[in-house]
Scaffold this active site. Structure first.
Site: not given
Length: 230
Positions: A7, A9
């Site tokens: 991932d 953010d």
């Protein structure tokens, strides 16, 4: 080839903490306190980035130059937008071990590349960057992870996802990918129990150890790469 899917953010870049702290500073500037429960509910549901301007406007009750406020907030936010502890070493270890790497994110491509550049992380480290784009449903749908697997020609059982939030964990698990949760200051408030493993930071355990325990193929072992990292 086994792959590590990251991932972006809140996982590689501490943008969720930066966003929260910058908005708390805005609210404090006007003599108010940010509703943390509302902020967390928006983040947990994956509706971010949270922009609680309307709530603040109701509290202030008078005209405000919101463009000027946002300019100040962005300066404060960007000062806090740094790579999370252990991120660069984790990426380097993954490359040394021979994993293919991907970013799998709900964020737009421009944001990911801009933030990688500001953190000193080369986009070329990643074979694939799956981002917000037409035709790929946002997490918690598994579409982005499935797209990464297709582009990498990697089986789900040979991939390992690193996520910081429930939305991302659900997406990875829906794609049948093993998932490691690494919460940040914001997502530490959430239930991350759907992950296979939860770590306090990317530096908490060697990647080789985690991959050996979770991946079907174990850890691929070091393989030579060309000078461009591939």
């Amino acid at each position: 080839m086994p792959a590590v899917l990251y991932d972006f953010d809140g996982l590689l870049i501490d943008s969720e903490t930066a966003g929260l702290l910058s908005w708390q500073r805005v609210y404090a500037e006007f003599g108010h306190e940010l509703d943390l429960a509302h902020w967390l509910s928006e983040t947990e549901a994956g509706r971010g980035p949270c922009m609680p301007t309307e709530r603040l406007a109701e509290l202030v009750g008078k005209p405000v130059d919101w463009e000027a406020v946002e300019r100040r907030r962005i300066v404060w936010r960007d000062e806090l937008l740094v790579a999370r502890p252990g991120a660069e070493d984790h990426l380097a270890e993954a490359r040394r071990l021979g994993f293919d790497l991907a970013i799998v994110s709900n964020a737009p491509d421009w944001w990911i590349r801009q933030r990688l550049d500001s953190a000193g992380i080369a986009p070329e480290l990643f074979e694939v960057i799956i981002c917000k784009t037409e035709g790929i449903a946002r997490k918690p749908a598994p579409d982005a992870y499935l797209a990464a697997l297709r582009e990498l020609e990697c089986a789900a059982g040979d991939a390992l996802a690193f996520e910081d939030s429930p939305v991302g964990i659900r997406a990875a698990r829906a794609a049948r990918i093993r998932c490691v949760a690494v919460p940040n200051m914001v997502t530490a408030h959430f239930d991350l129990s759907a992950a296979d493993v939860t770590l306090p930071s990317l530096a908490a355990r060697p990647l080789a150890e985690v991959a050996g325990a979770l991946l079907t193929a174990g850890c691929p072992g070091v393989r030579e790469r060309s000078p461009d990292g591939r």
